[in-house]
Motif scaffolding. Structure first.
Motif, PDB file in Angstrom:
ATOM      1  N   SER A  32      -2.630  31.776  11.769  1.00 32.83           N
ATOM      2  CA  SER A  32      -2.479  30.848  10.634  1.00 32.83           C
ATOM      3  C   SER A  32      -1.299  29.916  10.846  1.00 32.83           C
ATOM      4  CB  SER A  32      -2.287  31.620   9.323  1.00 32.83           C
ATOM      5  OG  SER A  32      -3.447  32.349   9.030  1.00 32.83           O
TER       6      SER A  32
ATOM      7  N   GLN B 249      -6.207  29.596   5.097  1.00 36.00           N
ATOM      8  CA  GLN B 249      -6.483  30.988   4.728  1.00 36.00           C
ATOM      9  C   GLN B 249      -6.081  31.130   3.261  1.00 36.00           C
ATOM     10  OE1 GLN B 249      -4.433  33.868   7.155  1.00 36.00           O
ATOM     11  NE2 GLN B 249      -5.746  35.526   6.466  1.00 36.00           N
TER      12      GLN B 249
ATOM     13  N   ASP C 146      -9.586  28.623   8.967  1.00 33.76           N
ATOM     14  CA  ASP C 146      -8.783  29.833   9.104  1.00 33.76           C
ATOM     15  C   ASP C 146      -9.468  30.984   8.374  1.00 33.76           C
ATOM     16  OD1 ASP C 146      -6.748  31.580   9.624  1.00 33.76           O
ATOM     17  OD2 ASP C 146      -5.162  30.393   8.658  1.00 33.76           O
ATOM     18  N   GLU C 147     -10.018  31.900   9.111  1.00 30.01           N
ATOM     19  CA  GLU C 147     -10.753  33.050   8.575  1.00 30.01           C
ATOM     20  C   GLU C 147     -11.855  32.604   7.602  1.00 30.01           C
ATOM     21  OE1 GLU C 147      -9.582  36.516   9.024  1.00 30.01           O
ATOM     22  OE2 GLU C 147      -7.635  36.128   9.958  1.00 30.01           O
TER      23      GLU C 147
HETATM   24 MG   LIG Z   1      -3.848  34.332   9.136  1.00 27.80          MG
END
Ligand SMILES: [Mg+2]
Ligand SMILES: Nc1ncnc2c1ncn2[C@@H]1O[C@H](COP(=O)(O)OP(=O)(O)O)[C@@H](O)[C@H]1O
Length: 240
Positions: free
Chosen positions: A42, A82, A158-159
């Motif tokens: 991240s 995220q 991000d994710e």
């Molecule tokens: Mg992360």
């Protein structure tokens, strides 16, 4: 061809060296960024998205120093942070219209793209009802849709699959596979199966360093599969 050069980027938060100087060149295709929690994924993505300033190093978008001219990258960027929050009172359509306005999209383009994204992300049910009452998966899909508004050439997610059920994951993988044919997609996850099919390149991070970088086949090497390679790389980095 679009490219992003990450040149010696490092990040230190007080006493934590979150990223050691790292160098990567991203080109069109899907790069899966794998690593356990705390690896620095991240942190790297926030720097690429120009949300954080690195402690050292430079980013260059098609050769232009991003620090000097952040807008050249920002106008090509789609970013899903995220833990992105969405406004609970807004419907999917209202939220996407708001983001489209922030991105400076003309009204007709934005209406057309919003319709398409609502369909592609299967958000018809959230179109005009407040997001606050919806599942995490639906909110995540709205987050993905806002990242894709404006047809960005650099997509940093991000994710993105957190909270998606298996069917939603497959839909998302198909969508991102399509996008990755021409665009630069950087997708982080700590779930190996999210990227083993779709990614053309795998970068494994651990403790703020890159410990593997190559095609899935190259990264797997002599291991049985990507999961085994991932565990070996991140386990080796932990022991080092
Ligand atoms: Mg992360
Ligand atoms: N804002 C911050 N302040 C202090 N430390 C941070 C901050 N953000 C991240 N870190 C630390 O940096 C390291 C990398 O975190 P992060 O980039 O979130 O990793 P990942 O996304 O791979 O889980 C961790 O040790 C984390 O605790």
């Amino acid at each position: 061809m679009n490219h992003l050069e990450i040149d010696g980027i490092a990040m230190r938060y007080r006493d934590v060296q979150a990223l050691h100087p790292l160098t990567l060149r991203l080109e069109p295709g899907i790069t899966g960024l794998l690593g356990p929690n705390g690896a620095g994924k991240s942190t790297l993505m926030r720097i690429i998205a120009t949300v954080s300033k690195p402690s050292a190093g430079a980013l260059r978008w098609n050769g232009t120093d991003v620090r000097r001219a952040p807008d050249v990258l920002r106008r090509e960027l789609g970013y899903l942070p995220q833990d992105a929050g969405v406004y609970p009172q807004l419907s999917a359509e209202e939220f996407l219209r708001y983001v489209a306005a922030l991105k400076g999209l003309p009204a007709r383009t934005s209406a057309r793209q919003i319709d398409r994204l609502i369909e592609q992300l299967n958000l018809q049910g959230a179109r005009s009802r407040p997001l606050g009452g919806f599942s995490g998966g639906m909110r995540q899909r709205v987050g993905i849709a806002q990242a894709l508004l404006g047809d960005p050439q650099l997509i940093v997610v991000d994710e993105p699959t957190v909270g998606l059920d298996p069917e939603e994951r497959v839909r998302f993988r198909d969508l991102i596979t399509d996008l990755g044919r021409e665009r630069i997609v950087l997708l982080s996850t700590h779930i190996v199966s999210d990227v083993e099919v779709a990614a053309s390149r795998i970068v494994i991070m651990s403790h703020g360093r890159i410990c593997a970088d190559g095609t899935p086949t190259a990264v797997i090497g002599h291991d049985a599969n990507l999961e085994a390679a991932y565990l070996r790389y991140t386990g080796a980095a932990r022991a080092a």
